[in-house]
Scaffold this motif. Structure first.
Motif, short mmCIF file in Angstrom:
data_model
loop_
_atom_site.label_atom_id
_atom_site.label_comp_id
_atom_site.label_asym_id
_atom_site.label_seq_id
_atom_site.Cartn_x
_atom_site.Cartn_y
_atom_site.Cartn_z
N HIS A 1 49.03 -0.33 62.77
CA HIS A 1 50.00 -0.34 63.88
C HIS A 1 50.14 1.05 64.50
O HIS A 1 50.31 1.20 65.71
N ALA A 2 50.06 2.09 63.64
CA ALA A 2 50.21 3.46 64.14
C ALA A 2 48.88 4.10 64.52
O ALA A 2 48.85 5.22 65.02
N GLY A 3 47.78 3.40 64.34
CA GLY A 3 46.45 3.95 64.58
C GLY A 3 46.00 3.88 66.02
O GLY A 3 46.77 3.55 66.94
N PRO A 4 44.72 4.16 66.26
CA PRO A 4 44.18 4.21 67.63
C PRO A 4 44.11 2.86 68.32
O PRO A 4 43.86 2.80 69.52
N HIS A 5 44.31 1.76 67.58
CA HIS A 5 44.29 0.44 68.18
C HIS A 5 45.65 -0.24 68.03
O HIS A 5 45.74 -1.46 67.90
N GLY A 6 46.70 0.61 68.05
CA GLY A 6 48.06 0.10 68.00
C GLY A 6 48.73 0.19 69.35
O GLY A 6 48.15 0.66 70.34
N PRO A 7 49.95 -0.25 69.45
CA PRO A 7 50.65 -0.29 70.76
C PRO A 7 50.96 1.08 71.35
O PRO A 7 51.22 1.17 72.56
N SER A 8 50.93 2.15 70.55
CA SER A 8 51.27 3.47 71.08
C SER A 8 50.05 4.21 71.62
O SER A 8 50.19 5.33 72.13
N ALA A 9 48.87 3.64 71.52
CA ALA A 9 47.66 4.29 72.02
C ALA A 9 47.68 4.38 73.55
O ALA A 9 48.27 3.52 74.23
N ASP A 10 47.06 5.42 74.09
CA ASP A 10 47.02 5.59 75.55
C ASP A 10 46.37 4.39 76.23
O ASP A 10 46.82 3.96 77.30
N MET A 11 45.32 3.85 75.61
CA MET A 11 44.63 2.70 76.18
C MET A 11 45.58 1.51 76.30
O MET A 11 45.60 0.80 77.31
N ALA A 12 46.41 1.31 75.27
CA ALA A 12 47.33 0.17 75.28
C ALA A 12 48.41 0.33 76.36
O ALA A 12 48.80 -0.65 77.01
N ARG A 13 48.88 1.55 76.55
CA ARG A 13 49.96 1.77 77.52
C ARG A 13 49.51 1.54 78.96
O ARG A 13 50.32 1.25 79.83
N SER B 1 46.02 -4.36 66.92
CA SER B 1 47.36 -4.96 66.93
C SER B 1 47.45 -5.96 68.07
O SER B 1 46.77 -5.82 69.09
N VAL B 2 48.30 -6.98 67.90
CA VAL B 2 48.49 -7.93 68.99
C VAL B 2 49.09 -7.24 70.20
O VAL B 2 49.00 -7.75 71.33
N GLU B 3 49.68 -6.06 70.00
CA GLU B 3 50.30 -5.31 71.09
C GLU B 3 49.36 -4.28 71.71
O GLU B 3 49.74 -3.59 72.64
N GLY C 1 36.66 -9.26 69.74
CA GLY C 1 35.33 -9.85 69.81
C GLY C 1 34.65 -9.64 71.15
O GLY C 1 33.71 -10.37 71.48
N ASN C 2 35.09 -8.65 71.91
CA ASN C 2 34.49 -8.38 73.22
C ASN C 2 33.57 -7.17 73.11
O ASN C 2 34.01 -6.05 72.86
N GLU C 3 32.28 -7.40 73.29
CA GLU C 3 31.31 -6.31 73.11
C GLU C 3 31.49 -5.19 74.12
O GLU C 3 31.01 -4.07 73.91
N TYR C 4 32.18 -5.44 75.21
CA TYR C 4 32.38 -4.40 76.23
C TYR C 4 33.70 -3.65 76.04
O TYR C 4 33.97 -2.69 76.76
N ALA C 5 34.51 -4.10 75.11
CA ALA C 5 35.80 -3.46 74.87
C ALA C 5 35.63 -2.26 73.93
O ALA C 5 34.73 -2.25 73.08
N PRO C 6 36.46 -1.24 74.03
CA PRO C 6 36.35 -0.06 73.17
C PRO C 6 36.66 -0.35 71.71
O PRO C 6 36.27 0.42 70.84
N ALA C 7 37.35 -1.46 71.42
CA ALA C 7 37.71 -1.79 70.04
C ALA C 7 36.89 -2.93 69.48
O ALA C 7 37.26 -3.54 68.48
N ASP C 8 35.74 -3.22 70.07
CA ASP C 8 34.91 -4.33 69.62
C ASP C 8 34.61 -4.21 68.12
O ASP C 8 34.14 -3.17 67.64
N GLY C 9 34.88 -5.27 67.37
CA GLY C 9 34.61 -5.28 65.93
C GLY C 9 35.66 -4.59 65.09
O GLY C 9 35.52 -4.51 63.88
N SER C 10 36.73 -4.09 65.70
CA SER C 10 37.78 -3.37 64.97
C SER C 10 39.06 -4.19 64.90
O SER C 10 39.31 -5.05 65.74
N VAL C 11 39.86 -3.88 63.87
CA VAL C 11 41.17 -4.52 63.76
C VAL C 11 42.09 -3.94 64.83
O VAL C 11 42.20 -2.72 64.97
#
Length: 262
Positions: free
Chosen positions: A170-182, A221-223, A209-219
């Motif tokens: 939740h606090a990592g690079p694929h959590g809701p506080s990431a710049d990409m998410a905001r 957050s729903v946020e 599961g999107n090969e074009y997304a920066p988080a492809d294959g990574s866990v």
């Protein structure tokens, strides 16, 4: 520590400074060579009794890279009529010596991302993140699946282990506080490429599961979210910039004589 057994023995040991220095020079010769050895054994610093019939002489070290270290030469004398002999020669750190940090086992120093190809990192015997598989995992979904397929793992994640993982993700690079998410148009929880995890973590996390997304294959957050959301719609427009058409009826047209046009 007790002093030496007799004044004569003590005197012989205290006066054996040059004999101790020669022993230190001999030891240094194995490291820096006989020519340079006398120069790396500095001034005599002190002498300390070492129990019965022994005393240690300390000399300053002039070995490059060993600032504040000392040559420690322990001398021994078995009796009043016995010669003084060298017991041990060693280079030891002084009070202001530059020494390396306290050794810490590798498994305690390793950090996330350090593990490389071929490295092995066994869990600690008392790792609180794991519990024996014969114990209830307190995750109904996991228990149900385990019974259905006969899962035979030795250990499974404990409740504490799942909480640790959830907080880290939740606090990592694929959590809701990431710049990409905001700056994303929508969250992963509403994206068609979002693959929810099983068990109690399903409500909060999944895998992209999107090969074009920066988080492809990574866990993720729903946020979390990114610009490759499945519902993203881009407004289509002309790729060529067209200037606005301007009408100016207030300008009189001037005729040009035919002779100037020829």
């Amino acid at each position: 520590m007790s002093a030496v057994t007799s004044p004569d023995q003590q005197r012989l040991l205290v006066e054996a400074v040059e004999q101790a220095r020669a022993a230190a020079v001999e030891e240094a010769a194995a490291e820096v060579g006989r020519t340079a050895a006398p120069g790396v054994v500095g001034q005599h610093l002190e002498a300390r009794p070492e129990g019965v019939s022994a005393l240690t002489h300390y000399f300053a070290s002039e070995v490059p890279g060993y600032r504040g270290w000392r040559w420690s030469v322990t001398m021994a004398c078995a009796g009043e009529d016995e010669p003084v002999t060298v017991s041990e020669v060693v280079l030891v750190p002084g009070d202001d010596a530059l020494v390396g940090p306290v050794w810490v086992p590798w498994q305690e120093r390793v950090r996330p991302g350090d593990l490389g190809v071929g490295d092995l990192l066994p869990p600690a015997p008392d790792d609180t993140r794991l519990v024996p598989a014969y114990l209830a995992s307190d995750d109904p979904a996991v228990e149900e699946v385990a019974v259905e397929v006969g899962l035979g793992r030795t250990r499974v994640l404990s409740h504490e282990g799942r909480l640790d993982a959830a907080e880290r993700w939740h606090a990592g690079p694929h959590g809701p506080s990431a710049d990409m998410a905001r700056s994303a148009p929508a969250v992963c929880g509403t994206c068609a490429f979002f693959l929810p995890l099983a068990g109690s973590l399903r409500a909060g996390f999944g895998v992209c599961g999107n090969e074009y997304a920066p988080a492809d294959g990574s866990v993720v957050s729903v946020e979390f979210g990114c610009g490759a959301h499945s519902d993203v719609v881009v407004e289509q427009g002309s790729p060529v910039h067209v200037a606005e058409l301007v009408y100016d009826d207030g300008v009189d047209m001037e005729s040009v004589p035919e002779s100037q046009n020829s």
